[in-house]
Write a protein that holds these residues in place. Sequence first.
Motif, PDB file in Angstrom:
ATOM      1  N   HIS A 113       0.833  -1.203   0.000  1.00 24.94           N
ATOM      2  CA  HIS A 113       0.000   0.000   0.000  1.00 24.94           C
ATOM      3  C   HIS A 113       0.870   1.257   0.000  1.00 24.94           C
ATOM      4  O   HIS A 113       2.019   1.243   0.424  1.00 24.94           O
ATOM      5  CB  HIS A 113      -0.910   0.010   1.230  1.00 24.94           C
ATOM      6  CG  HIS A 113      -2.173  -0.781   1.069  1.00 24.94           C
ATOM      7  ND1 HIS A 113      -2.168  -2.114   0.698  1.00 24.94           N
ATOM      8  CD2 HIS A 113      -3.483  -0.426   1.242  1.00 24.94           C
ATOM      9  CE1 HIS A 113      -3.428  -2.550   0.647  1.00 24.94           C
ATOM     10  NE2 HIS A 113      -4.242  -1.543   0.967  1.00 24.94           N
ATOM     11  N   ARG A 114       0.273   2.361  -0.481  1.00 30.07           N
ATOM     12  CA  ARG A 114       1.008   3.621  -0.608  1.00 30.07           C
ATOM     13  C   ARG A 114       0.392   4.697   0.278  1.00 30.07           C
ATOM     14  O   ARG A 114      -0.807   4.743   0.479  1.00 30.07           O
ATOM     15  CB  ARG A 114       1.004   4.116  -2.062  1.00 30.07           C
ATOM     16  CG  ARG A 114       1.624   3.142  -3.054  1.00 30.07           C
ATOM     17  CD  ARG A 114       1.693   3.762  -4.452  1.00 30.07           C
ATOM     18  NE  ARG A 114       0.399   4.276  -4.889  1.00 30.07           N
ATOM     19  CZ  ARG A 114      -0.533   3.522  -5.454  1.00 30.07           C
ATOM     20  NH1 ARG A 114      -0.328   2.234  -5.630  1.00 30.07           N
ATOM     21  NH2 ARG A 114      -1.680   4.065  -5.839  1.00 30.07           N
ATOM     22  N   ASN A 115       1.260   5.545   0.794  1.00 27.44           N
ATOM     23  CA  ASN A 115       0.863   6.736   1.542  1.00 27.44           C
ATOM     24  C   ASN A 115      -0.068   6.400   2.704  1.00 27.44           C
ATOM     25  O   ASN A 115      -1.155   6.965   2.835  1.00 27.44           O
ATOM     26  CB  ASN A 115       0.207   7.760   0.607  1.00 27.44           C
ATOM     27  CG  ASN A 115       0.128   9.136   1.236  1.00 27.44           C
ATOM     28  OD1 ASN A 115       0.915   9.479   2.115  1.00 27.44           O
ATOM     29  ND2 ASN A 115      -0.836   9.933   0.796  1.00 27.44           N
ATOM     30  N   LEU A 116       0.376   5.480   3.543  1.00 32.62           N
ATOM     31  CA  LEU A 116      -0.375   5.128   4.739  1.00 32.62           C
ATOM     32  C   LEU A 116       0.239   5.792   5.974  1.00 32.62           C
ATOM     33  O   LEU A 116       1.456   5.923   6.074  1.00 32.62           O
ATOM     34  CB  LEU A 116      -0.361   3.615   4.962  1.00 32.62           C
ATOM     35  CG  LEU A 116      -1.078   2.704   3.972  1.00 32.62           C
ATOM     36  CD1 LEU A 116      -0.951   1.254   4.436  1.00 32.62           C
ATOM     37  CD2 LEU A 116      -2.535   3.091   3.807  1.00 32.62           C
ATOM     38  N   LEU A 117      -0.623   6.186   6.889  1.00 28.92           N
ATOM     39  CA  LEU A 117      -0.202   6.554   8.232  1.00 28.92           C
ATOM     40  C   LEU A 117      -0.786   5.497   9.156  1.00 28.92           C
ATOM     41  O   LEU A 117      -2.007   5.398   9.301  1.00 28.92           O
ATOM     42  CB  LEU A 117      -0.715   7.934   8.624  1.00 28.92           C
ATOM     43  CG  LEU A 117      -0.520   8.307  10.100  1.00 28.92           C
ATOM     44  CD1 LEU A 117       0.970   8.399  10.447  1.00 28.92           C
ATOM     45  CD2 LEU A 117      -1.224   9.619  10.437  1.00 28.92           C
ATOM     46  N   VAL A 118       0.072   4.678   9.744  1.00 32.36           N
ATOM     47  CA  VAL A 118      -0.382   3.594  10.618  1.00 32.36           C
ATOM     48  C   VAL A 118       0.045   3.888  12.046  1.00 32.36           C
ATOM     49  O   VAL A 118       1.223   4.108  12.322  1.00 32.36           O
ATOM     50  CB  VAL A 118       0.183   2.235  10.174  1.00 32.36           C
ATOM     51  CG1 VAL A 118      -0.218   1.135  11.165  1.00 32.36           C
ATOM     52  CG2 VAL A 118      -0.313   1.874   8.772  1.00 32.36           C
ATOM     53  N   VAL A 119      -0.932   3.894  12.937  1.00 26.99           N
ATOM     54  CA  VAL A 119      -0.666   3.994  14.370  1.00 26.99           C
ATOM     55  C   VAL A 119      -0.949   2.616  14.961  1.00 26.99           C
ATOM     56  O   VAL A 119      -1.924   1.958  14.596  1.00 26.99           O
ATOM     57  CB  VAL A 119      -1.561   5.060  15.033  1.00 26.99           C
ATOM     58  CG1 VAL A 119      -1.212   5.207  16.519  1.00 26.99           C
ATOM     59  CG2 VAL A 119      -1.421   6.405  14.311  1.00 26.99           C
ATOM     60  N   THR A 120      -0.079   2.178  15.858  1.00 22.00           N
ATOM     61  CA  THR A 120      -0.255   0.838  16.413  1.00 22.00           C
ATOM     62  C   THR A 120       0.249   0.771  17.847  1.00 22.00           C
ATOM     63  O   THR A 120       1.137   1.522  18.245  1.00 22.00           O
ATOM     64  CB  THR A 120       0.474  -0.215  15.550  1.00 22.00           C
ATOM     65  OG1 THR A 120       0.188  -1.524  16.074  1.00 22.00           O
ATOM     66  CG2 THR A 120       1.977   0.009  15.538  1.00 22.00           C
ATOM     67  N   ASN A 121      -0.343  -0.124  18.621  1.00 22.78           N
ATOM     68  CA  ASN A 121       0.176  -0.461  19.947  1.00 22.78           C
ATOM     69  C   ASN A 121       0.739  -1.885  19.941  1.00 22.78           C
ATOM     70  O   ASN A 121       0.781  -2.549  20.971  1.00 22.78           O
ATOM     71  CB  ASN A 121      -0.916  -0.327  21.011  1.00 22.78           C
ATOM     72  CG  ASN A 121      -2.064  -1.305  20.822  1.00 22.78           C
ATOM     73  OD1 ASN A 121      -2.422  -1.651  19.695  1.00 22.78           O
ATOM     74  ND2 ASN A 121      -2.663  -1.739  21.917  1.00 22.78           N
ATOM     75  N   ASN A 122       1.174  -2.313  18.755  1.00 20.30           N
ATOM     76  CA  ASN A 122       1.697  -3.657  18.548  1.00 20.30           C
ATOM     77  C   ASN A 122       3.104  -3.541  17.961  1.00 20.30           C
ATOM     78  O   ASN A 122       3.270  -3.155  16.800  1.00 20.30           O
ATOM     79  CB  ASN A 122       0.760  -4.417  17.597  1.00 20.30           C
ATOM     80  CG  ASN A 122       1.139  -5.869  17.423  1.00 20.30           C
ATOM     81  OD1 ASN A 122       2.293  -6.255  17.584  1.00 20.30           O
ATOM     82  ND2 ASN A 122       0.162  -6.686  17.055  1.00 20.30           N
ATOM     83  N   MET A 123       4.114  -3.845  18.745  1.00 21.18           N
ATOM     84  CA  MET A 123       5.490  -3.723  18.278  1.00 21.18           C
ATOM     85  C   MET A 123       5.769  -4.625  17.080  1.00 21.18           C
ATOM     86  O   MET A 123       6.576  -4.292  16.211  1.00 21.18           O
ATOM     87  CB  MET A 123       6.459  -4.052  19.419  1.00 21.18           C
ATOM     88  CG  MET A 123       6.377  -3.101  20.607  1.00 21.18           C
ATOM     89  SD  MET A 123       6.834  -1.397  20.183  1.00 21.18           S
ATOM     90  CE  MET A 123       8.582  -1.612  19.828  1.00 21.18           C
ATOM     91  N   ASN A 124       5.091  -5.765  17.007  1.00 24.42           N
ATOM     92  CA  ASN A 124       5.278  -6.665  15.873  1.00 24.42           C
ATOM     93  C   ASN A 124       4.750  -6.050  14.580  1.00 24.42           C
ATOM     94  O   ASN A 124       5.357  -6.186  13.517  1.00 24.42           O
ATOM     95  CB  ASN A 124       4.597  -8.005  16.148  1.00 24.42           C
ATOM     96  CG  ASN A 124       5.121  -8.676  17.398  1.00 24.42           C
ATOM     97  OD1 ASN A 124       6.318  -8.826  17.572  1.00 24.42           O
ATOM     98  ND2 ASN A 124       4.220  -9.061  18.293  1.00 24.42           N
ATOM     99  N   GLU A 158      -4.215   7.471  25.918  1.00 30.27           N
ATOM    100  CA  GLU A 158      -4.024   8.915  25.745  1.00 30.27           C
ATOM    101  C   GLU A 158      -3.528   9.241  24.338  1.00 30.27           C
ATOM    102  O   GLU A 158      -3.991  10.209  23.715  1.00 30.27           O
ATOM    103  CB  GLU A 158      -3.025   9.422  26.789  1.00 30.27           C
ATOM    104  CG  GLU A 158      -2.789  10.929  26.734  1.00 30.27           C
ATOM    105  CD  GLU A 158      -1.786  11.391  27.777  1.00 30.27           C
ATOM    106  OE1 GLU A 158      -1.336  12.547  27.687  1.00 30.27           O
ATOM    107  OE2 GLU A 158      -1.447  10.594  28.674  1.00 30.27           O
ATOM    108  N   THR A 159      -2.605   8.440  23.826  1.00 32.85           N
ATOM    109  CA  THR A 159      -2.108   8.660  22.465  1.00 32.85           C
ATOM    110  C   THR A 159      -3.211   8.456  21.433  1.00 32.85           C
ATOM    111  O   THR A 159      -3.372   9.250  20.505  1.00 32.85           O
ATOM    112  CB  THR A 159      -0.935   7.701  22.160  1.00 32.85           C
ATOM    113  OG1 THR A 159       0.094   7.907  23.123  1.00 32.85           O
ATOM    114  CG2 THR A 159      -0.387   7.937  20.765  1.00 32.85           C
TER     115      THR A 159
END
Length: 269
Positions: A113-124, A158-159
């Motif tokens: 995929h292109r031009n994604l902003l991914v936020v995650t609480n999963n280090m994997n 909070e994040t």
Amino acid sequence: MTQSFRQAEILSLLRQQGKVTVDGLAAHFGVTLQTIRRDLTEMDQIGQLDRVHGGAILSSGTTNVGYEERRNLHSAEKTAIARLCAEHIPNDCSLFLNIGTSTEAVAAELLGHRNLLVVTNNMNVANILIGNPNCEVIVTGGSLRQSDGGLIGAMTVETIRKFKFDYAVIGCSALDEEGDILDYDIQEVGVSQAIIDRSRMTYLAADHSKFGRTAPARICSLSDIDAFFTDFPLSADLSAKCNEWDVDVHMAEPDGSPHEDGDEAPYSA
């Protein structure tokens, strides 16, 4: 020994030992590996045990299967579900992926995929998406759960509350016949609820092994989800509820093709 007596003895061995292996059971009963795999699959589908790599463990309503075991469990199904889910995530969007092996499979399917902003609480998930140069990854912070690389706690929530995501993909530990999405960790449930609250579209990715299982903490109802990606048709009752709730249900088999209509999910009694 008949199939029913063999499966009853498998349960007895599980209660004594905590875990059984396919090889060990085949030798114990003097049957083929394929026969034991078939027994374990049937018993998993009705909630008597949990299939893990090379064998099975007792089902638990309060404790999840270990991360390494879950990562190997139903891997082909998770890949197919993840591929189908990723097809419904466009380029040029913001996305949250939470803790779980199913969401990690979705991350792997987003590498193109292109031009994604991914936020995650999963280090994997973060480590997987390093492989996509067209993806910006933000890790929430929080208390690191070393067993699976998950981040939980007040800092995580909070994040999440600082964002408004176009899409979110969540996993779960169990889905009951009432359509309640369940988990084992109370802190993780709070994080999932914050994700749903801050997302315009929420997708649930879960394979059939979650159907009819029990877990003590409720995340939400399927009615709060926009689309459900799985590998097996829901029961008639739950399918009717999803239609009433306008929840899109998408099914994929390991080869990527849809299941035939009329099949029902293996819910436990």
